[in-house]
Scaffold this active site. Structure first.
Site, PDB file in Angstrom:
ATOM      1  CG  ASP A 175      -0.228  -0.236   2.539  1.00 38.85           C
ATOM      2  OD1 ASP A 175       1.008  -0.368   2.533  1.00 38.85           O
ATOM      3  OD2 ASP A 175      -0.902  -0.307   3.583  1.00 38.85           O
ATOM      4  CG  HIS A 176       3.108   2.515   3.289  1.00 36.90           C
ATOM      5  ND1 HIS A 176       2.140   1.653   3.761  1.00 36.90           N
ATOM      6  CD2 HIS A 176       3.303   3.421   4.274  1.00 36.90           C
ATOM      7  CE1 HIS A 176       1.780   2.035   4.974  1.00 36.90           C
ATOM      8  NE2 HIS A 176       2.474   3.107   5.307  1.00 36.90           N
ATOM      9  CG  ASP A 226       1.485   1.585   9.459  1.00 38.04           C
ATOM     10  OD1 ASP A 226       2.066   1.916   8.414  1.00 38.04           O
ATOM     11  OD2 ASP A 226       0.693   2.329  10.062  1.00 38.04           O
ATOM     12  NE  ARG A 238       1.895   9.659  12.360  1.00 40.74           N
ATOM     13  CZ  ARG A 238       2.272   8.410  12.615  1.00 40.74           C
ATOM     14  NH1 ARG A 238       2.970   7.738  11.730  1.00 40.74           N
ATOM     15  NH2 ARG A 238       1.948   7.841  13.751  1.00 40.74           N
ATOM     16  CB  SER A 283       6.482   6.381  11.144  1.00 41.45           C
ATOM     17  OG  SER A 283       7.028   5.201  10.671  1.00 41.45           O
ATOM     18  NE  ARG A 341       8.694   6.353   8.476  1.00 39.17           N
ATOM     19  CZ  ARG A 341       8.265   7.540   8.061  1.00 39.17           C
ATOM     20  NH1 ARG A 341       9.114   8.533   7.877  1.00 39.17           N
ATOM     21  NH2 ARG A 341       6.990   7.754   7.807  1.00 39.17           N
TER      22      ARG A 341
HETATM   23  C1  MIC Z   1       3.083   6.506   8.575  1.00 37.73           C
HETATM   24  O1  MIC Z   1       1.889   6.740   8.622  1.00 37.73           O
HETATM   25  O2  MIC Z   1       3.952   7.287   8.993  1.00 37.73           O
HETATM   26  C2  MIC Z   1       3.524   5.183   8.007  1.00 37.73           C
HETATM   27  C3  MIC Z   1       4.186   5.448   6.731  1.00 37.73           C
HETATM   28  O3  MIC Z   1       2.391   4.386   7.743  1.00 37.73           O
HETATM   29  C4  MIC Z   1       4.446   4.516   8.995  1.00 37.73           C
HETATM   30  C5  MIC Z   1       5.122   3.310   8.538  1.00 37.73           C
HETATM   31  C6  MIC Z   1       6.273   3.552   7.656  1.00 37.73           C
HETATM   32  O4  MIC Z   1       7.008   4.512   7.821  1.00 37.73           O
HETATM   33  O5  MIC Z   1       6.492   2.705   6.801  1.00 37.73           O
HETATM   34  C7  MIC Z   1       3.805   4.219  10.342  1.00 37.73           C
HETATM   35  O6  MIC Z   1       2.895   4.909  10.701  1.00 37.73           O
HETATM   36  O7  MIC Z   1       4.279   3.359  11.063  1.00 37.73           O
HETATM   37 FE1  SF4 Z   2      -0.735   4.725   4.983  1.00 36.28          FE
HETATM   38 FE2  SF4 Z   2       0.303   5.435   7.333  1.00 36.28          FE
HETATM   39 FE3  SF4 Z   2      -1.087   7.176   5.847  1.00 36.28          FE
HETATM   40 FE4  SF4 Z   2      -2.315   5.201   6.985  1.00 36.28          FE
HETATM   41  S1  SF4 Z   2      -1.240   6.855   8.016  1.00 36.28           S
HETATM   42  S2  SF4 Z   2      -2.628   5.896   4.899  1.00 36.28           S
HETATM   43  S3  SF4 Z   2      -0.839   3.554   6.866  1.00 36.28           S
HETATM   44  S4  SF4 Z   2       0.878   6.229   5.334  1.00 36.28           S
END
Ligand code: MIC
Ligand code: SF4
Length: 750
Positions: A92-93, A157, A445, A640, A642
């Protein structure tokens, strides 16, 4: 895909665990406690909240493509043949949003072919379910297919808690945690403290579930939930749909909460039925008393929760948060004046709805009800308006039921069922870097630079229905409750509040088109990693860093204020290297402001005295075999899950991060990768450290739970200072540090 017999077994076992736990504690149990007790590896424990670490046996693991790569590369080093807990991977990302779903998806399949092939091969080999690109965003797909009341899962995630909307404890973790659980080890976590959120009244008019969580963000701020579970209770809970509860739990990540949770109710049963899980709904209804808190909790909540928040849903008004932080909150009515005062651009440049937070059927219904009004009044969106459905199931259902048509009719562009602009996968051609502009979305976010890589973009978050209303006017200072809008003929009118069903009367168009089940025996599958690849790199185990005292280490950077994972390891274009540790380390700290250079992304080398980019200086230290330290402020690593934000510094030679405080996932990720997360005992000691200082950490040979470490500072003029740090390492976590990483430790055990 649900293992109903397994859930039945769990429910039967749960009841017995609860009786025993009540007896040991001599009191009733909250819902979070019930689920935790029922999953303890050692069912006889009585852990102390906020203090004891516990081992838990879990029901499920989910991983998204950007984090699954590292999780699976680490899993490959465990020597295990199959995962021991049901697991899934979701693509998805990595899909970039540019012109619309079909072309964007085709482009992603092309650009990311190698990564998808790796994830698919690893999924087949290790027995993991694989969801192809376009199938949907991890949290939406999990809610539709896997989440169940009373269950316990982790996901790589931070928004994994979304499944709390269906009464499941779901925790966001780094890939190393997932690797361990998939390898058959228990999940290790500190027994959380509990914040009770008491909901009374009912939402009405423009107020939506998003406003509940934005209120919580305002109340708790971005670190108020650290180490805590937000447990919702009270009569208001049943007035919120299951997916609305999901929205609230999803965004609990923004206050740093370990997870968020709602009690099982009919709204959840309805959702289970609508998603073809009627048998599970029935089973859960037979066990309702184990899937909600004991009645005493609602009667005397102050005896059960460490903190209480009261929210009267009837009094809620639409809220909006931003820019740059999800706790910068106010009601919609106050935004215009504040924006004027602050000099924020009042014209909007884009409005975006959807994402894992807000793309339920109900969200789309309510947004479409605003679009319908616009159509009948002859209005269209006046700014680019993007729609991200959370899953193929939602996409197909809202196409069938007409919501998509209404959103497109006012000028909406439908993007792929993926993260897209939410994670910087947004090819924007309308502004140049550094140009101030305002955007509004229904995402969760809004850290600086997150959506489009531009730190001058001001990102505001609110509900999808309010975003849709603002898209019509194209201004930040439009309050749909109070302001009128006009059409070309000059007629003035006010929008009626949004309406909509939470579930489709004709049921969901369930789509499993993107699902690939693992073969019964995957042992013949080969991991697809090309040694010449710039996207994937097999991992080398880390060499232990902390054997004896750490002497005379330079400080790479000192951070004042916010340092989220988006500052440490930005996403957007860097997502491309999430499977290649060497390459992705080229982004280490490029978004962080260094007080030593007074700018973002640069440092002065202690070896040459030259100023260069932070990753360059770090790499210079690495090449010289020179360990280094980072000094940080409060809530280091917010955001995140990550683990690249821990792995890249580790790979480049970071030995310790000394902060005023840490966000939970970031702190665990550092421990897992063998980096010391230390906390200033006296917060003001942060001030003692200057550029050119060398730091010596003593006390490491006696490192153990609760131990203190002394840090000696030698300034460039020869004078010295000293301060004390504490840490939250458990006995087992000390072993990880000594072994060089949790993975090394696991490998030593086999
Ligand atoms: C996000 O919303 O910041 C992400 C991208 O979904 C991350 C995961 C990632 O950095 O791959 C998360 O929330 O953990
Ligand atoms: Fe994707 Fe993270 Fe955004 Fe949700 S918050 S849509 S999991 S990047």
């Amino acid at each position: 895909m649900m293992d109903l017999a397994g859930v039945r077994e769990l429910y039967e076992l749960q009841a017995a665990c609860h009786i025993a736990a009540r007896k040991r504690l001599g009191r009733s149990l909250t819902l979070a406690e019930k689920i935790f007790f029922a999953h303890l590896s050692d069912p006889h424990q009585s852990p102390v909240r906020g203090k004891d670490y516990v081992n838990l046996r879990l029901d499920r693991v989910a991983m998204q493509d950007a984090t699954a790569q590292m999780a699976l590369l680490q899993f490959a080093l465990t020597g295990r043949e199959q995962v021991e807990v049901p697991s899934t991977v979701h693509c998805d990302h990595l899909i970039q949003a540019r012109s619309g779903c079909d072309s964007d998806l085709a482009a992603a399949n092309n650009v990311n072919a190698e990564v998808y092939a790796f994830l698919k091969s690893a999924s087949a080999k290790y027995g993991i379910g694989f969801w192809k690109p376009g199938a949907g965003i991890i949290h939406q797909v999990v809610l539709e297919n896997y989440a169940f009341p009373g269950g316990f899962m982790i996901g790589t995630d931070s928004h994994t808690p979304n499944a709390g909307g269906l009464g499941m404890v779901a925790i966001g973790v780094g890939g190393a945690d997932a690797m361990e659980v998939m390898a058959g080890l228990p999940f290790n976590i500190r027994w959380p403290r509990l914040i009770g959120v008491h909901l009374t009244g009912a939402l009405s008019g423009w107020a939506s579930p998003k406003d509940v969580i934005l209120k919580v963000c305002e109340t708790l701020t971005v670190r108020g939930g650290t180490g805590c579970i937000l447990e919702y209770f009270g009569p208001g809970t049943t007035s919120i749909s299951c997916t609305g509860k999901g929205t609230i739990c999803n965004m609990g990540a923004e206050v740093g909460a370990t997870t968020s949770l709602f009690p099982f109710d009919d709204r959840m049963a309805d959702y289970l039925r609508a998603t073809d899980r009627g048998d599970l709904a029935e089973l859960a209804q037979q066990h309702t008393s184990t899937l909600v808190a004991d009645p005493q909790v609602g009667a005397a909540p102050q005896e059960f929760f460490d903190q209480l928040i009261e929210i009267d849903l009837s009094a809620l008004e639409p809220m909006v948060v931003g820019p740059h932080s999800p706790d910068r909150a106010r009601s919609m009515s106050g935004l215009g004046a504040e924006a004027q005062r602050e000099g924020w651009p009042l014209e909007l440049n884009a409005a975006l709805i959807g994402s894992c937070t807000n793309s339920s059927y109900e969200d789309m219904e309510r947004a479409a009800s605003i679009a319908q009004q616009a159509i009948s009044l002859g209005l269209r969106a006046t700014v680019p308006f993007y729609i991200t459905p959370g899953s193929d199931t939602i996409d197909c259902t809202i196409r069938r039921d007409g919501q998509m048509e209404a959103l497109e009719a006012i000028g909406g562009t439908v993007l792929a069922n993926a993260c897209g602009p939410c994670i910087g996968q947004w090819r924007r051609d309308d502004i140049s870097d550094g140009e101030a502009n305002s955007i509004i979305s229904s995402y969760n976010r809004n850290f600086s630079g997150r959506n489009d890589g531009n730190h001058a973009t001001l990102s505001f978050l609110t509900s999808p229905e309010v975003v849709t209303a603002l898209a019509l006017v194209g201004r930040l200072d439009f309050d749909p409750l109070r302001d009128s809008l006009s059409n070309e003929a000059g007629d003035e009118f006010r929008l009626a509040p949004p309406t909509g069903d939470d579930l489709p009367t004709a049921g969901f168009e369930t789509s499993l088109a993107g699902y690939v089940a693992p073969p019964p025996d995957g042992s013949a599958a080969e991991l697809a990693v090309d040694p010449a690849s710039e996207r994937l790199q097999l991992l080398e185990p880390f060499v232990p860093l902390v054997e004896s005292d750490l002497e005379a280490l330079p400080v790479l950077l000192k951070i004042e204020g916010k340092c989220t994972t988006d500052h440490i390891s930005p996403a957007g274009p860097w997502l491309r290297y999430r499977g290649h540790l060497d390459k992705i380390s080229g982004n280490a700290y490029i978004g962080a402001s260094n007080t030593f250079t007074n700018e973002r992304g640069t440092a002065i080398s202690a070896l040459t005295g030259e100023q260069a980019s932070l990753p360059e200086v770090a790499r210079e230290y690495r090449n010289a075999n020179q360990g280094w330290i980072v000094i940080a402020d409060v809530n280091y690593g917010e955001g995140s899950s990550r683990e690249h934000a821990a792995m890249s510094p580790r790979f480049l030679g970071c030995c310790a991060i000394i902060a005023r405080s840490f966000a939970r996932i970031a702190e665990t990720n550092l421990k897992k990768q063998g980096v010391l997360p230390l906390v200033f005992e006296e917060s003001m000691d942060w001030k003692l450290i200057h550029a050119d200082d060398r730091l010596t950490i003593t006390g490491l040979t006696k490192l153990g739970p609760g131990s203190r470490l002394t840090v000696g500072v030698t300034h460039s003029d020869g004078t010295t200072d000293e301060f004390v740090c504490h840490h939250s390492l458990s006995e087992q976590q000390v072993e990880w540090i000594r072994a060089g990483s949790a993975l090394n430790y696991l490998r030593q055990q086999v």
